[in-house]
Design a protein around this motif. Structure first.
Motif, PDB file in Angstrom:
ATOM      1  N   ILE A 280       0.843  -1.202   0.000  1.00  0.00           N
ATOM      2  CA  ILE A 280       0.000   0.000   0.000  1.00  0.00           C
ATOM      3  C   ILE A 280       0.877   1.251   0.000  1.00  0.00           C
ATOM      4  N   VAL A 281       1.936   1.235   0.794  1.00  0.00           N
ATOM      5  CA  VAL A 281       2.865   2.363   0.800  1.00  0.00           C
ATOM      6  C   VAL A 281       3.533   2.503  -0.563  1.00  0.00           C
ATOM      7  N   ASP A 282       3.926   1.372  -1.153  1.00  0.00           N
ATOM      8  CA  ASP A 282       4.510   1.398  -2.504  1.00  0.00           C
ATOM      9  C   ASP A 282       3.536   2.034  -3.489  1.00  0.00           C
ATOM     10  N   LEU A 283       2.248   1.667  -3.369  1.00  0.00           N
ATOM     11  CA  LEU A 283       1.215   2.216  -4.255  1.00  0.00           C
ATOM     12  C   LEU A 283       1.093   3.727  -4.068  1.00  0.00           C
ATOM     13  N   ALA A 284       1.117   4.172  -2.813  1.00  0.00           N
ATOM     14  CA  ALA A 284       1.016   5.605  -2.533  1.00  0.00           C
ATOM     15  C   ALA A 284       2.165   6.380  -3.174  1.00  0.00           C
TER      16      ALA A 284
ATOM     17  N   LYS B 223      -8.049  -8.695  -0.719  1.00  0.00           N
ATOM     18  CA  LYS B 223      -8.035  -7.656   0.314  1.00  0.00           C
ATOM     19  C   LYS B 223      -6.992  -6.603  -0.050  1.00  0.00           C
ATOM     20  N   GLY B 224      -7.248  -5.359   0.369  1.00  0.00           N
ATOM     21  CA  GLY B 224      -6.304  -4.304   0.037  1.00  0.00           C
ATOM     22  C   GLY B 224      -6.785  -2.943   0.485  1.00  0.00           C
ATOM     23  N   CYS B 225      -6.824  -1.982  -0.432  1.00  0.00           N
ATOM     24  CA  CYS B 225      -7.171  -0.603  -0.079  1.00  0.00           C
ATOM     25  C   CYS B 225      -7.921   0.039  -1.238  1.00  0.00           C
ATOM     26  N   TYR B 226      -8.445   1.227  -0.988  1.00  0.00           N
ATOM     27  CA  TYR B 226      -9.064   2.019  -2.045  1.00  0.00           C
ATOM     28  C   TYR B 226      -8.137   3.162  -2.439  1.00  0.00           C
TER      29      TYR B 226
ATOM     30  N   THR C  46     -11.062   3.262  -6.813  1.00  0.00           N
ATOM     31  CA  THR C  46     -10.565   2.030  -7.426  1.00  0.00           C
ATOM     32  C   THR C  46     -10.022   1.131  -6.327  1.00  0.00           C
ATOM     33  N   PHE C  47     -10.507  -0.107  -6.259  1.00  0.00           N
ATOM     34  CA  PHE C  47      -9.958  -1.048  -5.281  1.00  0.00           C
ATOM     35  C   PHE C  47      -8.658  -1.618  -5.819  1.00  0.00           C
ATOM     36  N   VAL C  48      -7.658  -1.683  -4.955  1.00  0.00           N
ATOM     37  CA  VAL C  48      -6.354  -2.254  -5.323  1.00  0.00           C
ATOM     38  C   VAL C  48      -6.047  -3.387  -4.348  1.00  0.00           C
ATOM     39  N   ALA C  49      -5.917  -4.602  -4.867  1.00  0.00           N
ATOM     40  CA  ALA C  49      -5.605  -5.764  -4.030  1.00  0.00           C
ATOM     41  C   ALA C  49      -4.130  -5.744  -3.659  1.00  0.00           C
ATOM     42  N   THR C  50      -3.850  -5.884  -2.366  1.00  0.00           N
ATOM     43  CA  THR C  50      -2.458  -5.890  -1.904  1.00  0.00           C
ATOM     44  C   THR C  50      -2.146  -7.086  -1.006  1.00  0.00           C
ATOM     45  N   GLY C  51      -3.171  -7.752  -0.486  1.00  0.00           N
ATOM     46  CA  GLY C  51      -2.948  -8.913   0.376  1.00  0.00           C
ATOM     47  C   GLY C  51      -2.301 -10.042  -0.414  1.00  0.00           C
TER      48      GLY C  51
END
Length: 406
Positions: A40-44, A227-230, A244-249
């Motif tokens: 999630i941090v990488d995505l940010a 599972k992940g974040c928006y 947009t949902f992004v799966a990170t689990g």
């Protein structure tokens, strides 16, 4: 403006009930919450977001391990050094004091409402877009009052709400996590209300947007799917928000069903199970529902419930996946006469009535804390009931087969 909404990372999650897994796989799943958070941090950083909202239960406990504390501090620092604003609240699991956090002080990190009072903070992006965030943190593991009346009126800026809570229910005993009424949250008319606590990803309302992001990594077989974040993108002129949902689990829990319509040999059963599970290429932890379990013999039912059998199956699965749970179901109601069916259903309901079941398992439940916990767990009672139906169905089927031969 771009933002990320995440909740319920549950760092330090114990992942109970998986001790039968090989040590390497057990270590892999225990690391999954951290890996998901890092993604999630990488995505940010990749998306160059302006804001990361963390809606509670980042830790699984109010006394997180030093390693988890240090891990979170490092990941938050990656964001703040990139001048990404982080706004965080504590939930019912990680009810703590701000002083207990090892996060390095920064103008780009804000913990809201550390005294359980709703607090509002205002920010401006690098491009000059102004927004506000209102929310509160837990200091205790229960908050019984509705906190929505304490939230301020919507500001003229884009306004976020941030809360770890659940909707009010008809059972007072369940209303201990800042219970709210959806109508109240809608009435605030915030542009986006970011919720945590419920692990199922869901949108409670579109206008205005009221959203549970779900947890970042499923912890057991009842938390199915990705599972992940928006990731949110705001039109700065209209204030319209695209999610947009992004799966990170890294690990997915999945339930699959195998329907039996006739008796099957052990080898055939094993081949069918493997074929069904190898349709999925991702790292997956499977719960197998055997529908038509009345066609299995007692030996076969015993076999598929054995963790050694699960390990044998798992060695033949793609992507390092595992079979971790087996449940039995009957195809349909027992094939007996209508009057007998009515009598059977009545008897079944009486046996499994809470007060009668409590009497039946009283001695067993008193043996230790684990037994007592299982005796009070709805999923365990459901599994016992299903297994009872399977065994009765199997026996009555045998009677029917003998009768058909005469």
């Amino acid at each position: 403006m771009k933002f990320i909404h995440l909740a319920d990372a549950h760092l330090d999650s114990p992942f109970l009930g998986l001790s039968f897994l090989p040590s390497k796989s057990l270590q892999q799943i225990q690391q999954a919450p951290n890996q998901s958070f890092t993604k999630i941090v990488d995505l940010a950083l990749q998306e160059k977001v302006d804001l990361v909202l963390i809606a509670g239960d980042t830790f699984d406990s109010s006394r997180p391990t030093p390693s988890s504390q240090l891990f979170l501090a490092k990941e938050i620092q990656r964001l703040t050094e990139a001048q990404i604003q982080v706004v965080m609240i504590f939930g019912n699991h990680d009810h703590m004091h701000e002083a207990d956090l090892l996060v390095k002080p920064s103008p780009y990190f804000k913990l809201l409402g550390n005294d359980e009072h709703v607090e509002t903070a205002s920010f401006t992006t690098k491009d000059g877009f102004t927004y506000s965030v209102s929310g509160f943190s837990y200091l205790n593991n229960h908050i019984t009052e509705d906190k929505i009346p304490d939230f301020p009126k919507k500001s003229t800026d884009y306004h976020f709400g941030l809360m770890h809570a659940q909707e009010q229910t008809s059972k007072a005993s369940q209303n201990v996590y800042a219970p709210f009424k959806l109508s109240e949250v809608k009435a605030l008319a915030y542009d986006y209300f970011a919720l945590g606590h419920i692990h199922l990803r869901q949108t409670l309302a579109q206008e205005p947007l009221i959203v549970y992001s779900g947890n970042t990594q499923g912890r057991h077989i009842n938390e199915l799917g990705a599972k992940g974040c928006y990731l949110g993108e705001i039109n700065e002129e209209t204030h319209q928000t695209k999610l947009t949902f992004v799966a990170t689990g890294p690990i997915v829990w999945q339930s699959i069903s195998l329907r039996l319509t006739e008796p099957i040999s052990k080898n055939e059963l094993q081949e069918e199970i493997i074929a069904q599970m190898n349709k999925n290429d991702a790292l997956t932890y499977f719960s197998l529902h055997l529908v038509g379990a009345e066609f299995l013999t007692e030996d076969e039912r015993e076999l598929v419930q054995d963790s050694d059998f699960w390990r044998t199956i798992s060695l033949q699965l793609n992507s390092g996946s595992f079979l971790v749970d087996v449940r039995f179901e009957t195809n349909s109601q027992l094939e007996i006469g209508a009057s007998d069916q009515t009598f059977f259903q009545k008897a079944e309901d009486e046996v499994f009535a809470p007060e009668n079941l409590a009497k039946t398992i009283k001695d067993w439940a008193g043996k230790d804390e684990l037994a007592a916990g299982l005796a009070a767990a709805p999923d365990f009672i459901k599994a016992v009931r299903e297994l009872t139906e399977v065994k009765l169905s199997s026996r009555l089927k045998g009677v029917n087969d003998e009768t058909d031969k005469d």
